[in-house]
Design a protein around this motif. Structure first.
Motif, mmCIF file in Angstrom:
data_model
loop_
_atom_site.group_PDB
_atom_site.id
_atom_site.type_symbol
_atom_site.label_atom_id
_atom_site.label_comp_id
_atom_site.label_asym_id
_atom_site.label_seq_id
_atom_site.Cartn_x
_atom_site.Cartn_y
_atom_site.Cartn_z
ATOM 1 N N PRO A 1 37.412 39.280 43.104
ATOM 2 C CA PRO A 1 38.675 39.408 42.372
ATOM 3 C C PRO A 1 39.952 39.580 43.128
ATOM 4 C CG PRO A 1 36.910 41.149 42.670
ATOM 5 C CD PRO A 1 36.355 39.368 42.922
ATOM 6 N N LYS B 1 41.531 36.399 43.451
ATOM 7 C CA LYS B 1 42.003 36.199 42.571
ATOM 8 C C LYS B 1 43.791 36.415 42.431
ATOM 9 C CE LYS B 1 38.044 34.466 39.851
ATOM 10 N NZ LYS B 1 37.196 34.974 38.611
ATOM 11 N N TYR B 2 43.744 37.737 42.815
ATOM 12 C CA TYR B 2 44.669 38.768 42.613
ATOM 13 C C TYR B 2 45.821 37.826 44.234
ATOM 14 C CZ TYR B 2 47.973 42.524 42.815
ATOM 15 O OH TYR B 2 48.862 43.423 43.303
ATOM 16 N N LYS C 1 47.583 34.979 42.539
ATOM 17 C CA LYS C 1 47.952 34.508 41.256
ATOM 18 C C LYS C 1 49.379 36.104 41.616
ATOM 19 C CE LYS C 1 44.322 34.459 37.928
ATOM 20 N NZ LYS C 1 43.954 35.173 36.703
ATOM 21 N N ASN C 2 49.544 36.487 42.351
ATOM 22 C CA ASN C 2 50.601 37.262 42.824
ATOM 23 C C ASN C 2 50.823 37.419 44.358
ATOM 24 O OD1 ASN C 2 50.714 38.413 40.211
ATOM 25 N ND2 ASN C 2 48.624 39.700 40.946
ATOM 26 N N ALA D 1 51.517 40.262 46.857
ATOM 27 C CA ALA D 1 50.233 40.716 47.833
ATOM 28 C C ALA D 1 50.537 40.389 49.112
ATOM 29 C CB ALA D 1 49.258 39.013 47.249
ATOM 30 N N LEU E 1 45.263 42.365 52.077
ATOM 31 C CA LEU E 1 45.419 41.215 51.205
ATOM 32 C C LEU E 1 45.392 39.581 52.332
ATOM 33 C CD1 LEU E 1 46.915 42.512 48.328
ATOM 34 C CD2 LEU E 1 45.245 42.273 48.084
#
Length: 109
Positions: free
Chosen positions: A24, A27-28, A31-32, A36, A42
């Motif tokens: 996850p 994935k975050y 997408k961002n 991030a 991150l």
């Protein structure tokens, strides 16, 4: 041993890539990406960790291939020692240790 080390490292790489795209956090991150980039944790897990692990496997594979082509056993072992130690150091840098300045993550959550 040379062949088995490289084989196990490649299997670990495939498992890691599979887990990477199911995480996850990743994935975050994907997408961002613009948001991030502000968080170093991150960035570490999204880019640094995966890149360093891939580089370590490449270094290990190159060392294995070079050692295979050496004529004498002492040359083979010296080549393996140098390349495998470099790969191991890269792996140790890429691990998110609790005391690491790159990623602060506890052993147990």
């Amino acid at each position: 041993m040379r062949h088995w080390t490289a084989t196990i490292a490649h299997i670990q790489l495939l498992i890691g890539i599979t887990l990477y795209f199911q995480s996850p956090v990743i994935k975050y991150f994907l997408k961002n990406f613009n948001e991030a980039r502000q968080s170093f944790d991150l960035i570490f897990f999204g880019l640094i960790h995966s890149t360093l692990m891939l580089i370590a496997i490449v270094v290990l594979t190159i060392g294995s291939a070079l050692a295979k082509r050496k004529a004498r056993d002492t040359e083979k072992f010296k080549t393996l020692l140098v390349w495998y130690v470099i790969a191991l150091l890269i792996i140790f840098i890429a691990i998110p240790w609790p005391f690491s300045p790159l990623a602060n993550r506890p052993y147990f959550r």
